[in-house]
Enzyme design. Structure first.
Site, PDB file in Angstrom:
ATOM      1  N   ASP A  22       0.829  -1.216   0.000  1.00 10.44           N
ATOM      2  CA  ASP A  22       0.000   0.000   0.000  1.00 10.44           C
ATOM      3  C   ASP A  22       0.863   1.265   0.000  1.00 10.44           C
ATOM      4  OD1 ASP A  22      -2.451   1.283  -0.065  1.00 10.44           O
ATOM      5  OD2 ASP A  22      -2.620   1.375   2.119  1.00 10.44           O
ATOM      6  N   ASN A  32     -10.926  -2.643  -5.326  1.00 16.06           N
ATOM      7  CA  ASN A  32     -10.166  -1.633  -6.082  1.00 16.06           C
ATOM      8  C   ASN A  32     -10.808  -1.259  -7.425  1.00 16.06           C
ATOM      9  OD1 ASN A  32      -6.966  -2.842  -4.847  1.00 16.06           O
ATOM     10  ND2 ASN A  32      -8.134  -1.070  -4.151  1.00 16.06           N
TER      11      ASN A  32
END
Ligand code: IPE
Ligand code: IPE
Ligand code: MG
Length: 236
Positions: free
Chosen positions: A23, A71
């Site tokens: 991330d 996502n």
């Protein structure tokens, strides 16, 4: 590294299976005044380096969270850029499969990808299937989706009484040993739908570093940190 040395390093390495939540690509790009896609490009390069380094240190299996079932909510421009990077990476993989010694396995439902990408995923899995270093790439992956997938598989088998072992052999990571440690970069303290089943007794490691800043020294720090953990699995 020859096979013998790899085996020796593997035996000596206490961390058998590490999983990364990669991330921070977007924030990394933003800090440089660049679009998020720029961060993903660098993130992909760092992934390749870290994936190879984990092999060097003797880790048996490494899992990388590349793209989650959530996502897809991102702007089309960003999703398209990630899909382009994925497609390029799969081409590189096919060309270099011999030097990797990695067995690529894609975790997640492939049906959502374009036929072109899906075909490349199957080719990469097939071409690398005899390699011993397991590299799981979580793509269109969600931990909840995975548990539902396992349950449906068991229904299809005709099971009416499902055990923990049944689910463990039907989750996407069934080829890998138990996950020992989940590493999240980017500073957030959450799992974000990653390896929900497998994380039951995994150690957790969080770092503020953004994924494109993650280095091989950080992998060494993860391994050292893992050595200090006292795992009890509910015992004493
Ligand atoms: C992780 O980085 C990559 C993907 C989820 C595809 P992010 O894109 O989430 O980066 P941040 O968290 O916004 O910085
Ligand atoms: C987790 O990161 C998913 C990947 C790294 C692929 P996200 O950026 O999607 O997670 P949240 O939204 O911060 O929980
Ligand atoms: Mg993020």
């Amino acid at each position: 590294m020859d096979n013998k040395e790899r085996q020796e390093r593997k035996e000596a390495c206490p961390l058998k299976h590490v999983a990364f939540i990669m991330d921070g690509n977007g924030r990394w790009a933003k800090k440089r005044g660049m679009p998020r896609e720029f961060g993903h490009k660098h993130g992909a390069e760092v992934f390749d380096k870290i994936m190879r380094y984990c092999y060097e240190v003797g880790i048996g299996a490494a899992t990388f969270y590349v793209f989650s079932t959530e996502n897809w909510k991102r702007p089309k421009k960003e999703v398209d850029a990630i899909m382009r990077l994925l497609s390029q990476y799969l081409d590189d993989c096919k060309r270099q499969i011999k030097d990797y010694n990695a067995r690529f396995i894609f975790l997640g439902d492939k049906a959502i990808f374009t036929e072109k990408i899906r075909k490349k995923m199957y080719e990469v899995e097939e071409m690398s299937k005899d390699n011993e270093y397991i590299v799981n790439l979580a793509l269109n992956y969600g931990g909840r989706d995975e548990i539902a997938y396992a349950a449906n598989k068991l229904i299809a088998e005709g099971k009416t009484n499902i055990t923990e072992e049944d689910i463990s052999r039907c989750v996407y990571t069934c080829e890998s040993p138990d996950v020992d440690m989940i590493v999240r970069t980017g500073g957030d303290l959450r799992i974000s739908n990653f390896l929900l089943w497998q994380s039951a007794y995994a150690e957790l490691y969080f770092t503020d570093k953004l994924w494109p800043d993650f280095t091989t020294d950080d992998v060494d720090a993860v391994v050292e940190n893992f050595k200090q953990r006292k795992r009890r699995f509910g015992g004493v």
